[in-house]
Scaffold this motif. Sequence first.
Motif, PDB file in Angstrom:
ATOM      1  N   ILE A  44       2.870 -19.928  -4.696  1.00 23.49           N
ATOM      2  CA  ILE A  44       4.136 -19.304  -5.073  1.00 23.49           C
ATOM      3  C   ILE A  44       4.637 -19.904  -6.382  1.00 23.49           C
ATOM      4  O   ILE A  44       5.075 -19.188  -7.287  1.00 23.49           O
ATOM      5  CB  ILE A  44       5.186 -19.440  -3.942  1.00 23.49           C
ATOM      6  CG1 ILE A  44       4.778 -18.573  -2.751  1.00 23.49           C
ATOM      7  CG2 ILE A  44       6.589 -19.074  -4.441  1.00 23.49           C
ATOM      8  CD1 ILE A  44       5.587 -18.826  -1.491  1.00 23.49           C
ATOM      9  N   LYS A  45       4.556 -21.226  -6.520  1.00 27.06           N
ATOM     10  CA  LYS A  45       4.964 -21.879  -7.772  1.00 27.06           C
ATOM     11  C   LYS A  45       4.056 -21.444  -8.916  1.00 27.06           C
ATOM     12  O   LYS A  45       4.534 -21.189 -10.029  1.00 27.06           O
ATOM     13  CB  LYS A  45       4.942 -23.395  -7.624  1.00 27.06           C
ATOM     14  CG  LYS A  45       5.394 -24.094  -8.907  1.00 27.06           C
ATOM     15  CD  LYS A  45       5.479 -25.569  -8.768  1.00 27.06           C
ATOM     16  CE  LYS A  45       5.923 -26.301 -10.002  1.00 27.06           C
ATOM     17  NZ  LYS A  45       5.948 -25.627 -11.267  1.00 27.06           N
ATOM     18  N   LEU A  46       2.769 -21.337  -8.658  1.00 28.48           N
ATOM     19  CA  LEU A  46       1.816 -20.878  -9.670  1.00 28.48           C
ATOM     20  C   LEU A  46       2.202 -19.485 -10.167  1.00 28.48           C
ATOM     21  O   LEU A  46       2.207 -19.222 -11.377  1.00 28.48           O
ATOM     22  CB  LEU A  46       0.405 -20.870  -9.065  1.00 28.48           C
ATOM     23  CG  LEU A  46      -0.744 -20.499  -9.978  1.00 28.48           C
ATOM     24  CD1 LEU A  46      -0.957 -21.569 -11.035  1.00 28.48           C
ATOM     25  CD2 LEU A  46      -2.010 -20.319  -9.139  1.00 28.48           C
ATOM     26  N   LEU A  47       2.562 -18.595  -9.246  1.00 30.67           N
ATOM     27  CA  LEU A  47       2.982 -17.238  -9.626  1.00 30.67           C
ATOM     28  C   LEU A  47       4.297 -17.272 -10.406  1.00 30.67           C
ATOM     29  O   LEU A  47       4.462 -16.528 -11.381  1.00 30.67           O
ATOM     30  CB  LEU A  47       3.104 -16.354  -8.392  1.00 30.67           C
ATOM     31  CG  LEU A  47       1.784 -16.019  -7.693  1.00 30.67           C
ATOM     32  CD1 LEU A  47       2.040 -15.398  -6.325  1.00 30.67           C
ATOM     33  CD2 LEU A  47       0.932 -15.096  -8.546  1.00 30.67           C
ATOM     34  N   ALA A  48       5.221 -18.120  -9.991  1.00 29.29           N
ATOM     35  CA  ALA A  48       6.498 -18.239 -10.715  1.00 29.29           C
ATOM     36  C   ALA A  48       6.265 -18.752 -12.133  1.00 29.29           C
ATOM     37  O   ALA A  48       6.862 -18.244 -13.097  1.00 29.29           O
ATOM     38  CB  ALA A  48       7.448 -19.163  -9.955  1.00 29.29           C
ATOM     39  N   ASP A  49       5.389 -19.738 -12.288  1.00 31.58           N
ATOM     40  CA  ASP A  49       5.058 -20.257 -13.616  1.00 31.58           C
ATOM     41  C   ASP A  49       4.385 -19.179 -14.470  1.00 31.58           C
ATOM     42  O   ASP A  49       4.638 -19.071 -15.670  1.00 31.58           O
ATOM     43  CB  ASP A  49       4.145 -21.477 -13.511  1.00 31.58           C
ATOM     44  CG  ASP A  49       4.836 -22.688 -12.902  1.00 31.58           C
ATOM     45  OD1 ASP A  49       6.083 -22.687 -12.783  1.00 31.58           O
ATOM     46  OD2 ASP A  49       4.111 -23.640 -12.523  1.00 31.58           O
ATOM     47  N   CYS A  50       3.538 -18.389 -13.835  1.00 29.07           N
ATOM     48  CA  CYS A  50       2.855 -17.282 -14.520  1.00 29.07           C
ATOM     49  C   CYS A  50       3.885 -16.292 -15.069  1.00 29.07           C
ATOM     50  O   CYS A  50       3.803 -15.867 -16.214  1.00 29.07           O
ATOM     51  CB  CYS A  50       1.899 -16.598 -13.542  1.00 29.07           C
ATOM     52  SG  CYS A  50       1.046 -15.151 -14.169  1.00 29.07           S
ATOM     53  N   LYS A  51       4.856 -15.972 -14.238  1.00 30.15           N
ATOM     54  CA  LYS A  51       5.903 -15.030 -14.665  1.00 30.15           C
ATOM     55  C   LYS A  51       6.700 -15.607 -15.825  1.00 30.15           C
ATOM     56  O   LYS A  51       6.929 -14.928 -16.832  1.00 30.15           O
ATOM     57  CB  LYS A  51       6.830 -14.715 -13.489  1.00 30.15           C
ATOM     58  CG  LYS A  51       7.954 -13.782 -13.851  1.00 30.15           C
ATOM     59  CD  LYS A  51       8.858 -13.514 -12.672  1.00 30.15           C
ATOM     60  CE  LYS A  51      10.006 -12.623 -13.079  1.00 30.15           C
ATOM     61  NZ  LYS A  51      10.889 -12.334 -11.957  1.00 30.15           N
ATOM     62  N   GLN A  52       7.096 -16.855 -15.708  1.00 30.16           N
ATOM     63  CA  GLN A  52       7.903 -17.479 -16.757  1.00 30.16           C
ATOM     64  C   GLN A  52       7.145 -17.548 -18.077  1.00 30.16           C
ATOM     65  O   GLN A  52       7.731 -17.389 -19.149  1.00 30.16           O
ATOM     66  CB  GLN A  52       8.348 -18.871 -16.326  1.00 30.16           C
ATOM     67  CG  GLN A  52       9.296 -19.510 -17.310  1.00 30.16           C
ATOM     68  CD  GLN A  52       9.962 -20.749 -16.743  1.00 30.16           C
ATOM     69  OE1 GLN A  52       9.727 -21.139 -15.616  1.00 30.16           O
ATOM     70  NE2 GLN A  52      10.810 -21.351 -17.555  1.00 30.16           N
ATOM     71  N   ALA A  53       5.844 -17.739 -18.017  1.00 30.09           N
ATOM     72  CA  ALA A  53       5.029 -17.833 -19.233  1.00 30.09           C
ATOM     73  C   ALA A  53       4.667 -16.461 -19.808  1.00 30.09           C
ATOM     74  O   ALA A  53       4.115 -16.372 -20.895  1.00 30.09           O
ATOM     75  CB  ALA A  53       3.743 -18.612 -18.929  1.00 30.09           C
ATOM     76  N   GLY A  54       4.986 -15.395 -19.059  1.00 34.30           N
ATOM     77  CA  GLY A  54       4.629 -14.056 -19.518  1.00 34.30           C
ATOM     78  C   GLY A  54       3.152 -13.743 -19.325  1.00 34.30           C
ATOM     79  O   GLY A  54       2.619 -12.832 -19.958  1.00 34.30           O
ATOM     80  N   SER A  55       2.511 -14.500 -18.454  1.00 40.13           N
ATOM     81  CA  SER A  55       1.088 -14.277 -18.181  1.00 40.13           C
ATOM     82  C   SER A  55       0.915 -13.155 -17.158  1.00 40.13           C
ATOM     83  O   SER A  55       1.888 -12.611 -16.652  1.00 40.13           O
ATOM     84  CB  SER A  55       0.448 -15.571 -17.661  1.00 40.13           C
ATOM     85  OG  SER A  55       0.538 -16.582 -18.648  1.00 40.13           O
ATOM     86  N   GLN A  56      -0.343 -12.840 -16.846  1.00 38.95           N
ATOM     87  CA  GLN A  56      -0.651 -11.737 -15.935  1.00 38.95           C
ATOM     88  C   GLN A  56      -1.390 -12.233 -14.705  1.00 38.95           C
ATOM     89  O   GLN A  56      -2.007 -13.288 -14.724  1.00 38.95           O
ATOM     90  CB  GLN A  56      -1.552 -10.704 -16.619  1.00 38.95           C
ATOM     91  CG  GLN A  56      -0.918  -9.986 -17.773  1.00 38.95           C
ATOM     92  CD  GLN A  56      -1.815  -8.876 -18.262  1.00 38.95           C
ATOM     93  OE1 GLN A  56      -1.748  -7.768 -17.765  1.00 38.95           O
ATOM     94  NE2 GLN A  56      -2.657  -9.194 -19.234  1.00 38.95           N
ATOM     95  N   VAL A  57      -1.343 -11.410 -13.672  1.00 37.20           N
ATOM     96  CA  VAL A  57      -2.122 -11.630 -12.462  1.00 37.20           C
ATOM     97  C   VAL A  57      -3.132 -10.494 -12.372  1.00 37.20           C
ATOM     98  O   VAL A  57      -2.775  -9.324 -12.465  1.00 37.20           O
ATOM     99  CB  VAL A  57      -1.232 -11.634 -11.199  1.00 37.20           C
ATOM    100  CG1 VAL A  57      -2.078 -11.831  -9.946  1.00 37.20           C
ATOM    101  CG2 VAL A  57      -0.146 -12.693 -11.301  1.00 37.20           C
TER     102      VAL A  57
END
Length: 180
Positions: free
Chosen positions: A48-61
Amino acid sequence: MDRKPVELDYRIGLVAEYVRKTREAIDSVCANTPASGLSYHEAVFAVIKLLADCKQAGSQVFLVGNGGSAAICSELAARLVKFAKLRAVTFNDFVSMAGMANDFGWSQVFAEPLRIHAQAGDILIAISSSGQSPNIHEAVKVTRELDCRVVTLTGFAPDNPLCAMGDFNFHVNSTSYRHV
């Protein structure tokens, strides 16, 4: 002679057995990481933290899977977009997959698009019931080369190859596709 009670008892028995096996599958889910030492719940919160960090960085899943796993990828991508407001993409459109398979081979249907789209800091969620799919393994290898994080979701044998390829690996101890 009325057969309905017998048929109803039989159906109730089937449903009860399905629910029992589903509960066993849910209870069997475990997680591992290369460093290990995380409990299942700690691994869930770490993802969940990894996904939150991804969102904050503007990265993709990115999500990859075959068959029923592809359907799970589509549903999960839609929910990540809708509820988490994450940029989430699958590569399981049949026409695109057929074209990639025709040009590069089935083992590259996910790897080739990931070479173009994935960047460092992105996340790959790789779903495979058996953990044996070469095209899923190739997707993981490509995203690793691009410095992406990887989450795997598998079942069947706990020592399947995919179950050791991610930063976070979740495994369902069942050999039933519907439960995995």
